[in-house]
Structure formats: structure tokens, C-alpha cells
Design an enzyme around this catalytic site. Structure first.
Site, mmCIF file in Angstrom:
data_model
loop_
_atom_site.group_PDB
_atom_site.id
_atom_site.type_symbol
_atom_site.label_atom_id
_atom_site.label_comp_id
_atom_site.label_asym_id
_atom_site.label_seq_id
_atom_site.Cartn_x
_atom_site.Cartn_y
_atom_site.Cartn_z
ATOM 1 N N ARG A 164 -0.303 -16.874 -9.350
ATOM 2 C CA ARG A 164 0.718 -15.863 -9.109
ATOM 3 C C ARG A 164 1.871 -16.462 -8.313
ATOM 4 O O ARG A 164 1.684 -17.365 -7.509
ATOM 5 C CB ARG A 164 0.132 -14.675 -8.335
ATOM 6 N N ARG A 192 -5.954 -19.820 -5.524
ATOM 7 C CA ARG A 192 -6.354 -18.670 -6.331
ATOM 8 C C ARG A 192 -5.716 -18.732 -7.716
ATOM 9 O O ARG A 192 -4.551 -19.082 -7.871
ATOM 10 C CB ARG A 192 -5.951 -17.370 -5.630
ATOM 11 N N ARG A 230 4.350 -15.507 3.869
ATOM 12 C CA ARG A 230 3.510 -14.325 4.119
ATOM 13 C C ARG A 230 2.772 -14.445 5.443
ATOM 14 O O ARG A 230 2.640 -13.474 6.197
ATOM 15 C CB ARG A 230 2.516 -14.130 2.977
ATOM 16 N N ARG A 232 -0.012 -2.320 9.942
ATOM 17 C CA ARG A 232 0.657 -3.607 9.789
ATOM 18 C C ARG A 232 1.652 -3.884 10.920
ATOM 19 O O ARG A 232 2.200 -4.985 10.991
ATOM 20 C CB ARG A 232 1.390 -3.670 8.446
ATOM 21 N N LYS A 253 -10.694 -9.821 3.987
ATOM 22 C CA LYS A 253 -10.836 -8.414 4.367
ATOM 23 C C LYS A 253 -11.329 -7.554 3.215
ATOM 24 O O LYS A 253 -12.186 -6.688 3.396
ATOM 25 C CB LYS A 253 -9.500 -7.860 4.884
#
Length: 216
Positions: A158, A125, A169, A91, A15
């Protein structure tokens, strides 16, 4: 043309990348919940009967900012924008209802990516601990493993990019945000995009969808 665009999709769908390109292509503002929160940390919300008097107090404590506060900041950001691409909001159903009262949308883009692809994207990532540059172990690796191309800093994963956190998530997204998409399926500007394609191919579809839908 100053289209009012909403872009939806799970974490890792792309996004942010597509929103930035839309903002540049159509000359509209890229509005994210995070940016709105950071820009209005000291906003006086004492009249909202909330626990704290500024959004920053929630953020500094790591607490979730109440919907009523997020709604107010998004509305403030939208009020000064002739056109926009809204990324990261709404959300949940209550936020979607609030957004309907704020503005009329021209285009609703939904980036569709299979769950296991999202897990691969997010767990791969890596971030530079010195300059914050982003890499991916498969899609955009650094020239030397574990070393930032930009500054030579060490790359790390992370905490919220480990597999357990990523799957959590995605579970939260499935429970809270995925149902929001159903509310937009009857919108005249609703378009689903295959987000599993290469980013440039996704962009071609996104750009065409906005051009076609916003001009109807």
C-alpha cells in the site's frame, strides 16, 4: 466480567490483533474509530455546526472528520456496550478529555514497540489486490512470493506502507498521540506491555494484565 479496556500504541504495534483476541476472550465489543465512522456515515450532524451534515461527506472527500463528530460516534458505540476494548481512540488530548466524560476505564494497556521494529513491520506488509488478505515479507510470507495463498491474486504494498509514509505516520503519532499515554500513567489499571515479543507472548501478557487488573 465485562471489562472496559483501552488499548494504546503506535501504528504497527499490534493493537488490532490483540483487541480482537480480547473481545473473544472476555466477550466484549471491539470498538474502533474506523468501524464507528463506517457504521455512522449517514449520521445527522447538522446540529454540530460543522462544514458537512454527515460524517460520510468528510470521508468521501478524504477530509479529516472533526473531533466533535468522532467523539459523538464513539460515545454512541460505548453507550450500548456492557464491556469493550477501545482501539484507535483517543488520538489526542481533546479526545482523551471527551472519553473521560463518556465512561470509566478498568484497564489501560499500552503496547510498547521500538520505532525501527515498527518500520520493519509496516513496510513489510503486503495486501492481496483481489481478496484483501494480509501478509508480511518476513513474519507471514505467502507460499509463493507476490502471490496470495487464498485466491492467487497479486500482492502489493500500500502507498502508506512505504518507508517515507510510515516514518511520517510515526512522527504524527509521536506528536499527537504519544502524549495522551502520559495522561493515563496514574490510572489504577495502567499496564505497559512489551509489544516486541511474538504475538502469542504479547497475548499472554495482555490477557493476564486484564484478568489481574479488572478483578482488583
Amino acid at each position: 466480567m465485562n471489562p472496559k479496556i483501552l488499548i494504546l500504541g503506535p501504528p504497527g504495534a499490534g493493537k488490532g490483533t490483540q483487541s480482537s483476541r480480547l473481545a473473544d476472550e472476555f466477550g466484549v465489543e471491539h470498538i474502533t474509530t474506523g468501524d464507528a465512522l463506517r457504521a455512522n456515515k449517514e449520521m445527522d450532524i447538522s446540529d454540530m455546526d460543522t462544514e458537512y451534515d454527515t460524517p460520510g461527506e468528510y470521508m468521501d472527500r478524504g477530509d479529516l472528520v472533526p473531533d466533535v463528530v468522532v467523539d459523538a460516534m464513539v460515545e454512541e458505540a460505548l453507550s450500548s456496550a456492557e464491556g469493550f476494548v477501545l482501539d484507535g481512540y483517543p488520538r489526542n488530548g481533546d479526545q482523551a478529555a471527551a472519553l473521560a466524560d463518556m465512561t470509566d476505564l478498568d484497564v489501560v494497556l499500552v503496547l510498547d514497540v521500538p520505532r525501527e521494529e515498527l518500520v520493519d513491520r509496516l513496510t513489510g506488509r503486503r495486501v492481496c489486490e483481489d481478496c484483501g488478505a494480509n501478509y508480511h515479507v518476513d513474519f507471514s510470507p505467502p507460499k509463493a512470493a507476490g502471490v496470495c495463498d487464498e485466491c492467487g491474486g497479486d500482492l502489493y504494498q500500500r502507498d502508506d506502507d512505504n518507508e517515507e509514509s510510515v516514518r511520517n505516520r510515526l512522527d504524527v503519532y509521536d506528536e499527537d498521540t504519544a502524549p495522551v499515554i502520559e495522561q493515563y500513567e496514574d490510572h489504577d489499571g495502567y499496564v505497559e506491555i512489551d509489544g516486541e515479543q511474538a504475538p502469542d507472548d504479547v497475548w499472554a501478557d495482555v490477557r493476564e494484565a486484564v484478568r489481574a487488573t479488572a478483578q482488583d
